[in-house]
Write an enzyme that holds these catalytic residues in place. Structure first.
Site, PDB file in Angstrom:
ATOM      1  N   HIS A 198      23.185 -12.172 -43.113  1.00 38.77           N
ATOM      2  CA  HIS A 198      23.102 -11.210 -44.127  1.00 38.77           C
ATOM      3  C   HIS A 198      21.678 -10.973 -44.041  1.00 38.77           C
ATOM      4  O   HIS A 198      20.654 -11.750 -44.679  1.00 38.77           O
ATOM      5  CB  HIS A 198      23.139 -11.843 -45.452  1.00 38.77           C
ATOM      6  CG  HIS A 198      23.127 -10.686 -46.472  1.00 38.77           C
ATOM      7  ND1 HIS A 198      24.045 -10.368 -47.554  1.00 38.77           N
ATOM      8  CD2 HIS A 198      21.851  -9.903 -46.956  1.00 38.77           C
ATOM      9  CE1 HIS A 198      23.616  -9.500 -48.414  1.00 38.77           C
ATOM     10  NE2 HIS A 198      22.452  -9.335 -48.064  1.00 38.77           N
ATOM     11  N   HIS A 206      28.682  -7.555 -52.095  1.00 35.88           N
ATOM     12  CA  HIS A 206      27.582  -8.045 -52.960  1.00 35.88           C
ATOM     13  C   HIS A 206      28.446  -8.404 -54.711  1.00 35.88           C
ATOM     14  O   HIS A 206      29.001  -7.440 -55.079  1.00 35.88           O
ATOM     15  CB  HIS A 206      26.566  -7.012 -53.182  1.00 35.88           C
ATOM     16  CG  HIS A 206      25.617  -7.154 -54.347  1.00 35.88           C
ATOM     17  ND1 HIS A 206      24.476  -7.258 -54.006  1.00 35.88           N
ATOM     18  CD2 HIS A 206      25.669  -7.574 -55.690  1.00 35.88           C
ATOM     19  CE1 HIS A 206      23.579  -7.502 -54.907  1.00 35.88           C
ATOM     20  NE2 HIS A 206      24.291  -7.739 -56.107  1.00 35.88           N
ATOM     21  N   HIS A 259      18.231  -7.752 -44.121  1.00 35.95           N
ATOM     22  CA  HIS A 259      17.790  -6.185 -44.446  1.00 35.95           C
ATOM     23  C   HIS A 259      16.545  -6.261 -43.243  1.00 35.95           C
ATOM     24  O   HIS A 259      15.715  -6.789 -43.621  1.00 35.95           O
ATOM     25  CB  HIS A 259      17.349  -6.187 -45.969  1.00 35.95           C
ATOM     26  CG  HIS A 259      18.287  -6.315 -46.883  1.00 35.95           C
ATOM     27  ND1 HIS A 259      18.961  -5.269 -47.473  1.00 35.95           N
ATOM     28  CD2 HIS A 259      18.855  -7.475 -47.500  1.00 35.95           C
ATOM     29  CE1 HIS A 259      20.220  -5.662 -48.325  1.00 35.95           C
ATOM     30  NE2 HIS A 259      19.670  -7.025 -48.434  1.00 35.95           N
ATOM     31  N   ASP A 275      19.512 -13.028 -46.854  1.00 31.98           N
ATOM     32  CA  ASP A 275      19.219 -11.906 -47.541  1.00 31.98           C
ATOM     33  C   ASP A 275      17.663 -11.645 -47.536  1.00 31.98           C
ATOM     34  O   ASP A 275      17.280 -11.082 -48.407  1.00 31.98           O
ATOM     35  CB  ASP A 275      19.923 -12.289 -49.014  1.00 31.98           C
ATOM     36  CG  ASP A 275      19.707 -10.929 -49.781  1.00 31.98           C
ATOM     37  OD1 ASP A 275      19.636  -9.639 -49.292  1.00 31.98           O
ATOM     38  OD2 ASP A 275      19.838 -11.024 -51.031  1.00 31.98           O
ATOM     39  N   LYS A 298      30.380  -3.334 -45.951  1.00 33.33           N
ATOM     40  CA  LYS A 298      29.833  -3.767 -46.982  1.00 33.33           C
ATOM     41  C   LYS A 298      30.188  -2.973 -48.280  1.00 33.33           C
ATOM     42  O   LYS A 298      30.153  -2.050 -48.342  1.00 33.33           O
ATOM     43  CB  LYS A 298      28.544  -3.570 -46.887  1.00 33.33           C
ATOM     44  CG  LYS A 298      27.401  -4.153 -47.908  1.00 33.33           C
ATOM     45  CD  LYS A 298      27.686  -5.491 -48.200  1.00 33.33           C
ATOM     46  CE  LYS A 298      26.759  -6.230 -49.393  1.00 33.33           C
ATOM     47  NZ  LYS A 298      25.338  -6.572 -49.147  1.00 33.33           N
ATOM     48  N   HIS A 354      25.484 -14.134 -50.725  1.00 31.48           N
ATOM     49  CA  HIS A 354      24.228 -14.753 -51.326  1.00 31.48           C
ATOM     50  C   HIS A 354      25.004 -15.528 -52.757  1.00 31.48           C
ATOM     51  O   HIS A 354      24.278 -14.875 -53.786  1.00 31.48           O
ATOM     52  CB  HIS A 354      23.223 -13.694 -51.672  1.00 31.48           C
ATOM     53  CG  HIS A 354      23.516 -12.287 -52.032  1.00 31.48           C
ATOM     54  ND1 HIS A 354      24.651 -12.004 -53.078  1.00 31.48           N
ATOM     55  CD2 HIS A 354      22.981 -11.035 -51.483  1.00 31.48           C
ATOM     56  CE1 HIS A 354      24.599 -10.796 -52.862  1.00 31.48           C
ATOM     57  NE2 HIS A 354      23.964 -10.076 -52.351  1.00 31.48           N
TER      58      HIS A 354
END
Length: 350
Positions: free
Chosen positions: A18, A141, A20, A252, A104, A179
């Protein structure tokens, strides 16, 4: 309890399930930080505009590889951002072509750049049913966004109100709860025999909500899902060090420039790509569980995604504290590196 005699550990090269990376100047600065230690990473699609179609994923993957150092052995694993207008055939075609590893699901408004997410779960049911048939994983999420629900309860409510009904309707869908932050989520994953895994972040293994709020607001610890009580952090550590194949690393890591964090309505996100492996080694060492670090960071994730573990290895060596930079510089501005609040004695020899 830490094993004082253990000062070196060699493990398969880890993966980040995970991550970004953003885009543009930010991407150029942060991608090498992950590529330094990690072999693969699941790349989040919440750009503006989001990565919705197969062609978007191809273009984004090309932009990532353009800024990854040529010496790095790094593979970005792309995801598609589900919207209520997503075409199931495009998602499945992208997966079969090896372009999209997963899709996602963002509840609309749950986190950064999630405005295009899903409000009505029934609208994406055809996509999810097609994914289940194709064996394509769904990254979730896991928070409700109803303003009436306390922010510290949104993960637990999501499990009861959204995830359990979803998995009852589509039991063959392979789901990753991303997460996770609560004992509730840990227990739910442990009680589920198949088709459910969970990622745990570096920072949620280290901080609780006191780190954000006690003695003054510390915006660089503010993230979504927000850190919870200490008992929840302890539950996450126990899950991570357990060796249970359903739990694996997803940092994350989410960079924001400092001016975006340090404002009246600051952005949510912790940037930990630079020092994650040192942080994790410290956590596992203190817990007396260093031999389990490889399973959490390098083996369990590939197994859930039905991929082989990386062939290469990294070695972590214990010694004097490692002096990581407090910031990295990007073309957009400085980004603060996650501060665990304690010395990091484990150095990564990639």
């Amino acid at each position: 309890m830490a094993d004082k005699n253990m000062t070196s550990l060699t493990i398969r090269r880890p993966d980040d399930w995970h991550l970004h990376l953003r885009d543009g100047d930010m991407l150029a600065a942060v991608a090498p930080e992950t590529a330094r230690h990690f072999g693969r990473a699941i790349i989040m699609p919440n750009l503006v505009p989001p990565v919705v179609r197969m062609e978007d994923a191809v273009a984004y993957r090309d932009r990532i590889m353009a800024v990854v150092p040529e010496t790095a052995n790094f593979q970005p694993l792309m995801t598609l951002y589900l919207t209520e207008e997503t075409d199931p055939s495009d998602v499945i075609a992208a997966h079969k072509a090896g372009i999209a590893t997963a899709a996602k699901l963002y509840p609309a408004g749950a986190t950064t750049n999630s405005a295009s997410g899903v409000k009505n779960m029934s609208a994406v049911r055809p996509v999810l049913e097609a994914m289940a048939e194709a064996g394509m994983p769904l990254c979730v999420h896991g928070e409700v966004t109803n303003s009436e629900i306390d922010i510290f309860d949104r993960e637990a409510v999501f499990i009861d109100k959204v995830l359990k009904p979803l998995r009852k309707r589509i039991p063959d869908l392979r789901v990753i709860m991303e997460h996770v932050t609560t004992q509730d989520a840990v227990d739910y994953v442990r009680d589920t025999p198949k088709n459910l895994g969970a990622t745990i972040t570096t920072h949620h293994l280290i901080i609780n909500r006191n780190h954000i709020l006690a003695g003054g607001i510390r915006p660089h610890y503010y993230c979504l899902p927000v850190a919870k009580r200490e008992r929840h952090r302890i539950a996450l550590v126990q899950a991570a060090i357990s060796g249970d194949k359903r739990f694996f690393l997803g940092t994350d890591s989410a960079p924001h420039i400092d001016p975006a964090k340090l404002q009246e309505c600051g952005c949510a996100g912790v940037f930990s790509a630079s020092n994650t492996m040192s942080c994790l080694a410290e956590v596992f060492d203190v817990a007396g569980a260093l031999p389990k670090l490889e399973a959490f960071s390098s083996l369990n994730g590939p197994a859930f995604y039905r991929l082989p573990p990386n062939d290469s290895t990294i070695t972590l060596t214990k010694g004097e504290p490692v002096d990581y930079p407090t910031h990295i510089q990007t073309g957009e501005g400085p980004v603060t590196v996650f501060d665990p609040g304690f010395p990091l004695h484990w150095r990564v020899d990639a």
